[in-house]
Design an enzyme around this catalytic site. Structure first.
Site, short mmCIF file in Angstrom:
data_model
loop_
_atom_site.label_atom_id
_atom_site.label_comp_id
_atom_site.label_asym_id
_atom_site.label_seq_id
_atom_site.Cartn_x
_atom_site.Cartn_y
_atom_site.Cartn_z
N TYR A 97 0.82 -1.21 0.00
CA TYR A 97 0.00 0.00 0.00
C TYR A 97 0.85 1.26 0.00
O TYR A 97 1.99 1.26 0.45
CB TYR A 97 -0.97 0.02 1.19
CG TYR A 97 -0.34 0.25 2.56
CD1 TYR A 97 -0.14 1.54 3.05
CD2 TYR A 97 0.02 -0.82 3.38
CE1 TYR A 97 0.40 1.76 4.31
CE2 TYR A 97 0.55 -0.62 4.63
CZ TYR A 97 0.75 0.67 5.09
OH TYR A 97 1.28 0.88 6.35
N CYS A 98 0.26 2.33 -0.54
CA CYS A 98 0.79 3.69 -0.40
C CYS A 98 -0.30 4.50 0.28
O CYS A 98 -1.12 3.93 0.98
CB CYS A 98 1.22 4.27 -1.74
SG CYS A 98 -0.12 4.46 -2.96
N PHE A 99 -0.33 5.80 0.11
CA PHE A 99 -1.30 6.59 0.88
C PHE A 99 -2.74 6.37 0.40
O PHE A 99 -3.63 6.08 1.20
CB PHE A 99 -0.96 8.08 0.84
CG PHE A 99 -1.87 8.91 1.69
CD1 PHE A 99 -1.88 8.75 3.06
CD2 PHE A 99 -2.74 9.82 1.12
CE1 PHE A 99 -2.74 9.50 3.87
CE2 PHE A 99 -3.61 10.58 1.91
CZ PHE A 99 -3.59 10.41 3.29
N TYR B 41 -3.53 3.36 2.36
CA TYR B 41 -3.53 3.63 3.80
C TYR B 41 -4.81 4.33 4.24
O TYR B 41 -5.41 3.99 5.26
CB TYR B 41 -2.31 4.50 4.15
CG TYR B 41 -2.36 5.08 5.54
CD1 TYR B 41 -1.88 4.35 6.63
CD2 TYR B 41 -2.92 6.33 5.78
CE1 TYR B 41 -1.95 4.87 7.91
CE2 TYR B 41 -3.00 6.85 7.06
CZ TYR B 41 -2.50 6.12 8.12
OH TYR B 41 -2.58 6.64 9.39
#
Length: 364
Positions: A94-96, A123
């Site tokens: 995952y990223c933001f 996220y």
């Protein structure tokens, strides 16, 4: 690529390892249990690309990102991801927001023959899920509050109960003036995320009653969610009663023996000096409530105990120090607080009696 994953509940229940490719500065502000930060961009790179995005648009920012994260830098980061995936075959990425950073990371891994699912919404989506579950959790269980004087062994009782949640453990703080630990407390976001994990797991396990230690609105720097505070107000209060000698023994073990061992394990060169300074700092923080006369006395007792340990290695001198703090500082505060809530007390007893009562109340 469409390798997306949004079964957030399964992540919690399976304690799924998570590959967080956000920048370190983002990770420090808040992350998830079992997440490891292996960023696609470091803080400086992210900052420069952010400026480019703002001034020149997405296409130029992506172009800059590929130029900055290339060659050996790119190879090192991909190797780190692959090593993590090899060690954690069920890991998720995952990223933001689940956008370009995690998608590009996923594509780079695909080229190397490695497939990994990325969190849909990243996220932000998973964090929203946890906060929502935290907010609605009190609809699914009845709380029981375990109280008692400092050093009575409440945490020891909680550890024996499957339907308990150790709030002090999640906050990495013992919940008292001397309660800070060597390792820093988690960020508020991390505390909330980890608490949500615990609540989701306990509710899924079928527990209709959950046991919490009697806490205030905050544990050190960690603030309790408002819904838990309001729910606990009307919960039955169970008081653990422990003789003073046993309380001294428990306090000595936690605040002296285990605390010094923590400094030793952390590699401090001057364990006694570092530990004793932390205790002296804590005593200074309570001088106003304790009063100058008692502060002078307890400081003298502590310094005498410290000298004795340096000479003989014995912890015995700290028993008088612990007893003084319990009786002269903690107990008066406890008596004042519990008097205001005496109508909530449902049961009093020793450790075994309290455990038996809570088990009957919980129908375990």
């Amino acid at each position: 690529m469409t390798l997306l994953f949004d079964d957030f509940k399964s992540i919690v229940l399976n304690k799924t390892p998570l590959l967080d490719v956000r920048a370190p500065v983002e990770f420090k502000k808040g992350a998830f249990l079992n997440a490891v930060n292996l960023p696609i961009m470091n803080d400086e790179e992210r900052h420069k690309i952010g400026i480019c995005y703002k001034n020149e648009g997405n296409a130029k920012a992506v172009e800059l990102g590929h130029s900055m994260v290339s060659g050996d830098i790119k190879e090192e980061r991909i190797k780190a991801w692959i090593a993590f995936m090899d060690a954690n075959p069920n890991a998720l990425l995952y990223c933001f927001r689940g956008g370009q950073r995690s998608k590009i990371s996923q594509e780079w891994l695909h080229v190397r023959g490695k497939e990994i699912l990325r969190l849909k919404g990243g996220y932000k989506a998973f964090r929203t899920y946890l906060i929502n579950k935290l907010s609605e959790s009190t609809q699914h269980f009845k709380p029981i509050i375990l109280g008692g004087r400092t050093g009575s062994g409440k945490t020891i009782v909680l550890e024996k109960m499957k339907n308990s949640i150790d709030l002090e453990g999640l906050a990495n703080h013992r919940g008292s003036s001397f309660g800070s630990k060597l390792n820093a407390q988690p960020m508020q976001i991390d505390f909330e995320n980890n608490l949500a994990y615990e609540l989701i797991q306990k509710i899924e396990d079928g527990f209709k009653t959950l046991v919490f230690e009697d806490e205030g609105k905050h544990i050190g720097n960690a603030f309790m969610p408002e819904n838990l505070i309001s729910t606990a107000i009307n919960a039955p209060l169970i008081i653990l009663e422990t003789q003073i000698d046993k309380r001294v023994e428990i306090t000595l073990n936690e605040y002296v023996v285990q605390a010094q061992e923590a400094y030793l394990e952390a590699g401090f060169d001057f364990v006694l000096e570092e530990w004793s300074q932390s205790i002296q700092n804590a005593m200074k923080r309570i001088v106003r409530r304790l009063g100058n006369e008692k502060y002078t006395k307890v400081t003298a007792i502590f310094e005498s105990a410290l000298d004795e340990q340096k000479k003989s290695g014995s912890y015995d001198g700290y028993k008088e120090w612990a007893k003084f703090l319990l009786e002269e500082y903690y107990d008066p505060m406890y008596d004042y607080q519990i008097q205001k809530r005496s109508h909530m007390v449902a049961f009093r007893g020793d450790a075994q009696e309290v455990q038996n009562y809570i088990e009957r109340l919980s129908d375990i």
